[in-house]
Design a protein around this motif. Sequence first.
Motif, PDB file in Angstrom:
ATOM      1  N   GLN A 182     -37.318   3.619 -12.325  1.00  0.00           N
ATOM      2  CA  GLN A 182     -37.991   2.415 -12.824  1.00  0.00           C
ATOM      3  C   GLN A 182     -38.615   2.687 -14.184  1.00  0.00           C
TER       4      GLN A 182
ATOM      5  N   THR B 259     -35.579  -5.446 -13.579  1.00  0.00           N
ATOM      6  CA  THR B 259     -36.048  -5.569 -12.204  1.00  0.00           C
ATOM      7  C   THR B 259     -35.001  -4.970 -11.283  1.00  0.00           C
ATOM      8  N   ILE B 260     -35.388  -3.979 -10.520  1.00  0.00           N
ATOM      9  CA  ILE B 260     -34.488  -3.384  -9.531  1.00  0.00           C
ATOM     10  C   ILE B 260     -34.593  -4.238  -8.276  1.00  0.00           C
TER      11      ILE B 260
ATOM     12  N   MET C  39     -37.074   6.325  -6.797  1.00  0.00           N
ATOM     13  CA  MET C  39     -37.016   5.088  -7.571  1.00  0.00           C
ATOM     14  C   MET C  39     -38.085   4.979  -8.665  1.00  0.00           C
ATOM     15  N   GLU C  40     -39.258   5.560  -8.479  1.00  0.00           N
ATOM     16  CA  GLU C  40     -40.284   5.502  -9.530  1.00  0.00           C
ATOM     17  C   GLU C  40     -39.760   6.140 -10.814  1.00  0.00           C
TER      18      GLU C  40
END
Length: 146
Positions: A120, A127-128, A116-117
């Motif tokens: 992102q 915004t996840i 996820m980083e």
Amino acid sequence: MENQTAIQEAVQQMKDYGFKYTKKRETIISYLAKTDRYVAAKELHDFLTKKYAGISYDTIYRNLRDFVNIGILEDTELEGEMKFRFNCSLQGADHHHHHFICSVCGKTKELTTCPMEFFQDQLPGCTIEDHRFEIYGRCKECQSAV
């Protein structure tokens, strides 16, 4: 966490969400907690009809969907069919993780790395709110069976 404790916790969660306790519902939860893999509703139906003659596939599937919605089960689609497994967090997993899922037998292996980083960084200003990451393939046992 021991399976029986996790099963009792899941049954309590079911009650907390307003679902009536039945032995059939507990059997569904118990079966999935003990198999520790993704299971098709048909497999569960085959198992349950041996104990509860006349139980309908629709009843089982509806309960599986309800249990996913309240967090007792996780679901995934394998080869066009929905499959279900007991939620890892009810079995003592207290950390964020993802899964490798065998496309043949449904066994899972925990993956501790989260991508996820990377995503992102590609979504500035967004915004996840949630995510799911699964890798599909054949486990060691299913590869050697070919």
